[in-house]
Design a protein around this motif. Structure first.
Motif, short mmCIF file in Angstrom:
data_model
loop_
_atom_site.label_atom_id
_atom_site.label_comp_id
_atom_site.label_asym_id
_atom_site.label_seq_id
_atom_site.Cartn_x
_atom_site.Cartn_y
_atom_site.Cartn_z
N ASP A 54 6.27 2.16 3.50
CA ASP A 54 6.81 2.26 2.08
C ASP A 54 5.41 2.89 1.25
O ASP A 54 5.65 2.87 0.00
CB ASP A 54 7.08 0.74 1.69
N THR A 55 4.46 3.42 2.07
CA THR A 55 3.40 4.02 1.30
C THR A 55 3.60 5.24 0.68
O THR A 55 4.25 5.98 1.71
CB THR A 55 2.09 4.05 2.00
N GLY A 56 3.94 5.57 -0.71
CA GLY A 56 4.27 6.80 -1.23
C GLY A 56 3.29 8.18 -0.70
O GLY A 56 2.06 7.69 -0.67
N ARG A 57 3.79 9.25 -1.22
CA ARG A 57 2.95 10.40 -0.83
C ARG A 57 1.78 10.32 -1.77
O ARG A 57 0.65 10.95 -1.40
CB ARG A 57 3.88 11.67 -1.06
N ASP A 58 1.97 10.09 -3.10
CA ASP A 58 0.94 10.07 -3.76
C ASP A 58 -0.27 8.94 -3.52
O ASP A 58 -1.60 9.26 -3.51
CB ASP A 58 1.32 9.61 -5.22
N GLU A 59 0.17 8.16 -2.96
CA GLU A 59 -0.71 6.70 -2.41
C GLU A 59 -1.70 7.35 -1.21
O GLU A 59 -2.78 7.20 -0.99
CB GLU A 59 -0.08 5.54 -2.03
N ILE A 60 -0.76 8.04 -0.44
CA ILE A 60 -1.39 8.58 0.92
C ILE A 60 -2.69 9.70 0.66
O ILE A 60 -3.65 9.55 1.03
CB ILE A 60 -0.40 9.28 1.77
N GLU A 61 -1.98 10.82 -0.37
CA GLU A 61 -3.06 11.61 -0.71
C GLU A 61 -4.20 11.14 -1.43
O GLU A 61 -5.30 11.44 -1.35
CB GLU A 61 -2.22 12.66 -1.73
N GLY A 62 -3.89 9.89 -2.21
CA GLY A 62 -5.11 9.26 -3.04
C GLY A 62 -6.12 8.73 -2.02
O GLY A 62 -7.30 8.70 -2.15
#
Length: 684
Positions: A355-363
C-alpha cells in the motif's frame, strides 16, 4: 551530552541533556533523575557532571554511597570521556557516556526502568567511542528513528498503522502498512487481528493468520516495533534505530574436507554491539570473520551459543526480525543495466508494503540517494558508476527499507585508499544516525579514524581483543593497527583468548554489557518461511519483477542484439548446409534432409531457451538470495523470467524460421502458407 541509562533489570534508555551541570540522583529536579522507589540507595544528588575547558568532569556528591567510574570508586572528581560508565553504588544503575556533543539537543528526563524509550533524536550524528565523523549536511536526519507511542492504551480498540490521522494507534515506519492490524474488545478480552498487512503481525514470534486473544506478557511485533501487552496497554520499545545485538558463546564446527575430522571455525565468541556503534571485525584469513558475520546476521545458525536482538533470540524470531536486518555483501547485488534510481525504485516496490504510494516510493528513493551522495547520478546506469559509487549504490539498496541493523561484508575490498576512506566515513555516519553497524574489512587504513570498537579474531575463530582502536594498539604494543596481525603470530590462539578474558577490556566491552547470562526462552513452533511468503500477493510481485526484468533488457541492448544474432547465425549455417531441400530428385534423400533440418531446428529452438534461462538465473543467485529475505516468492520470480524470456525466445524462433523457410523451402511450408492465406480469404 547523550547518556545511556542501564537499569539493574537489564533495560536501557537514552537521553540527551544540555543543562550544565548535569545532576544525577533521585531528586526529581536532577537532570538525570532515578525513581526513589526503584533505587532507594541512590542519593538525592549522587553525582554531577560539570563542563570544564579540558572536557567534562565527574564529581562525587553522595555522603553515604560510592560513585564508581569504570568499576573504580572515585573520591572527589575524575575526567570523563566517551565510553566511560558511571555506576551509582555497587549495585545501582549505570550511566554511560555516549557523546559529549550538545548541538541541537533537547533536555529529556530519565525514566523508570520498566518504561524504556527510544534513543533521543538529534540534529547531528551521535558520537561514540571516538570522535564523531560529522555528516556534510542534514540529510542523515532521513535515517533517524521513527515515531511510536511509548505506551498504547487499548481503550476501545482501533486500527494500528502508519497512515496519520486515519488510525487510532500510529506506528510510523515504511515496514508498517497503512492499516496494519486492529485491536478490538470482546468483553474483558483484547483481540488482535492482522489486516492483510504486507509484512505480517507476529505474536510471540509467530505470524498470525486469524484473530488471537492477547494474554498478559504477550509480545507483538509489527515492523520494527516490539510491543508487550501488560493487560491494559501495549508498551512499545521500537527497534527502529534502537538495536542491541548480543552474541553469547558462539561456536561453529564443520567437517574438514581434507581429513574428515571436526574443524572449529569459531570458538566461544561473545560480543555486544549497541545502537550508534560502528564495529569492525578484524583478523587474518581463516580467523572466522565471515562465519561470525553470517551467524550475527541470521544467515547461518551457530552450533553452540545463541544470538539476541534486543533480548529476543534471533533465529527463533527471525521471521519477525529479518526485515530490520540488512546485509551488504562483498559482491554487488544490483543489476548493472539499470539506472541507480530505477533499481532503487524496484527494490522499494518489492520490499515496502504493497500500500506504499508512488509518491512515497519516489520520496524514499530521493532520500536515500541524498544520504549516499548519489543524487546527481540518479539517471546513470550502474555499470557506468565508479567502484566507490557502486558500493554506495549497494548500500542505498539496503537502506531503502530503513533497517536498523546493518552488516557490511568486505564492501571496501578493491577500492583505492581515498575511496576506502570515504566509504568508511559514510558507514560511520550511518551508525551515528542511529543504526547498529558491523563491518568486515581487510583495509585497516581508516579503521582508527572511523569505528568505535574493533573485534580482533585469531586462528580457530578465537577472540583476541575487543575495544577501541587506540586500546588495541596499546594492548598489542604496536604503533599501527596493521601491525597487530604480525603480533598475533607470536602466541598461540588459546593464549590470546585467555589473556583477553582476564583483561579489563573484555570486562568493560563484554561482561559489563551482558545482561543475565541465561539462555533466552524460544518458541520452537515458529511459522515457516513458506507460510510467511504465502501471505504475499504473487501477482503483484510477479508484475513488479516482470517490469524490472523488461527494464534490465531494455538497458542492455547489446545483449538483446547478441541473442537475436544467434538466431541469424544458426539460420545462415542451416541454410548453407541444407540449401533448397526440395531441389533433390531422390525422394528418400529429400525426406532424410528434411527430417535432419527439422531436427536441427528443434534442437536450436530448445538450445535458445536453455541458453537464455540458465545463465540469467545463475548470474542472479546473489540477488535472488538477498530478496528471498524479503519474502520473494519462487513462483513469482520464475513467472517473471518465463514471461520475458518467452517473448525473447519467440523473437529468436521467428527470425530462425523466417530465414530457413525462405532459404531452404522445406516441403509443406508453401502449403501451410497457402492454407493460411486461403483461410484468411475465406474469413474475409
Amino acid at each position: 551530552m547523550i547518556l545511556r541509562l542501564i537499569h539493574t533489570n537489564g533495560s536501557m534508555s537514552e537521553l540527551t541533556v544540555t543543562a550544565w551541570p548535569v545532576r544525577i540522583g533521585r531528586d526529581p529536579a536532577c537532570e538525570v533523575a532515578f525513581d526513589k522507589a526503584v533505587y532507594p540507595t541512590v542519593s538525592r544528588e549522587h553525582a554531577r557532571i560539570e563542563r570544564t575547558e579540558s572536557g567534562p568532569v565527574l564529581i562525587h556528591r553522595s555522603g553515604r554511597n560510592k560513585t564508581l567510574l569504570n568499576n573504580q570508586p572515585i573520591e572527589d572528581s575524575a575526567p570523563l570521556k566517551v565510553g566511560d560508565r558511571i555506576r551509582l553504588g555497587p549495585s545501582g544503575p549505570t550511566v554511560e557516556i555516549v557523546s559529549v556533543e550538545t548541538s541541537g539537543a533537547k533536555s529529556v528526563r530519565a525514566v523508570k526502568p520498566d518504561m524504556p524509550v527510544e534513543p533521543t533524536q538529534l540534529d547531528e550524528p551521535a558520537g561514540g567511542y571516538g570522535a564523531t565523523v560529522q555528516a556534510g549536511s542534514q540529510h542523515f536526519n532521513l535515517l533517524r528513528g521513527s515515531l511510536a507511542a511509548e505506551r498504547i492504551e487499548v481503550g476501545r480498540g482501533g486500527v494500528i498503522g502508519r497512515e496519520k490521522d486515519k488510525v487510532q494507534f500510529l506506528l510510523d515506519h515504511p515496514h508498517v502498512s497503512r492499516r496494519h492490524a486492529r485491536l478490538t474488545l470482546d468483553g474483558d478480552r483484547v483481540v488482535l487481528a492482522d489486516l492483510d498487512s504486507a509484512n505480517g503481525t507476529h505474536v510471540n514470534g509467530r505470524r498470525i493468520s486469524k484473530p488471537v486473544v492477547l494474554n498478559e506478557g504477550d509480545r507483538i511485533d509489527i515492523g520494527p516495533f516490539s510491543l508487550q501487552f501488560d493487560g491494559e496497554a501495549l508498551v512499545s520499545r521500537s527497534r527502529s534505530n534502537n538495536i542491541e545485538l548480543v552474541a553469547r558463546k558462539l561456536k561453529r564446527i564443520v567437517q574438514d574436507r581434507a581429513t574428515g575430522n571436526p574443524l572449529t571455525l569459531l570458538h566461544d565468541v561473545s560480543l555486544i554491539v549497541r545502537p550508534r556503534e560502528f564495529v569492525c571485525l578484524l583478523g587474518p584469513s581463516g580467523s572466522g570473520k565471515s562465519t561470525l558475520l553470517a551467524m550475527l546476521s541470521g544467515r547461518n545458525p551457530p552450533d553452540g551459543g545463541f544470538v539476541e536482538v534486543n533480548g529476543e533470540e534471533l533465529y527463533a524470531n527471525f521471521a519477525a526480525l529479518k526485515q530490520d536486518i540488512a546485509v551488504v555483501p562483498q559482491k554487488d547485488v544490483l543489476h548493472d543495466s539499470l539506472a541507480i534510481g530505477t533499481a532503487l525504485r524496484y527494490t522499494a516496490e518489492l520490499r515496502l508494503p504493497s500500500d506504499t504510494g508512488r509518491d512515497e516510493i519516489e520520496g524514499s528513493v530521493s532520500d536515500i540517494l541524498e544520504v549516499v551522495g548519489l543524487t546527481n547520478r540518479r539517471a546513470t546506469l550502474i555499470r557506468h558508476l565508479s567502484g566507490g559509487q557502486v558500493k554506495r549504490a549497494s548500500l542505498a539498496n539496503e537502506l531503502i527499507s530503513r533497517p536498523s541493523l546493518l552488516f557490511l561484508d568486505e564492501v571496501t575490498s578493491g577500492l583505492d585508499e581515498q575511496t576506502d576512506r570515504e566509504m568508511m566515513e559514510l558507514f560511520r555516519q550511518v551508525a551515528d544516525s542511529g543504526k547498529t553497524v558491523v563491518c568486515i574489512t581487510h583495509s585497516l587504513a581508516n579503521v582508527e579514524a572511523t569505528c568505535h570498537l574493533v573485534v580482533i579474531l585469531t586462528e580457530g575463530g578465537r577472540m583476541a581483543f575487543v575495544g577501541t582502536p587506540d586500546e588495541a594498539k596499546e594492548y598489542f604494543g604496536v604503533a599501527r593497527l596493521g601491525d597487530v596481525y604480525g603480533k598475533l603470530a607470536t602466541r598461540k590462539p588459546e593464549e590470546w583468548q585467555l589473556a583477553l578474558k582476564t583483561s579489563p577490556f573484555y570486562a568493560r566491552c563484554v561482561l559489563d554489557r551482558l545482561r543475565i547470562d541465561t539462555e533466552p526462552e524460544t518458541d520452537k513452533e515458529q511459522a515457516s518461511e513458506v507460510k510467511i511468503r504465502q501471505g504475499v500477493n504473487p501477482f503483484r510481485q510477479a508484475w513488479i519483477l516482470i517490469r524490472r526484468y523488461t527494464a534490465i533488457w531494455r538497458g542492455d541492448a547489446q545483449a538483446v542484439l547478441a541473442m537475436l544474432g544467434q538466431s541469424l547465425l544458426v539460420a545462415l549455417l542451416l541454410g548453407t548446409v541444407f540449401g533448397k531441400v526440395g531441389d533433390t530428385e531422390n525422394p528418400s534423400e529429400r525426406v532424410q534432409r528434411t527430417v535432419n533440418l527439422l531436427f536441427l531446428l528443434s534442437v536450436a529452438c530448445f538450445w535458445f531457451g536453455c541458453n537464455n534461462a540458465a545463465k540469467e538465473i545463475v548470474k542472479e543467485r546473489v540477488i535472488y538470495s538477498r530478496e528471498r529475505d524479503f519474502n520473494l516468492r519462487i513462483d513469482s520470480y520464475y513467472a517473471s523470467k518465463f514471461a520475458v524470456l518467452v517473448v525473447i525466445a519467440l523473437m529468436q524462433v521467428g527470425i530462425l524460421f523466417s530465414i530457413v523457410r525462405m532459404w531452404c523451402g522445406p516441403p509443406g511450408s508453401k502449403a501451410i502458407a497457402s492454407k493460411g492465406r486461403g483461410n484468411c480469404w475465406r474469413r474475409g
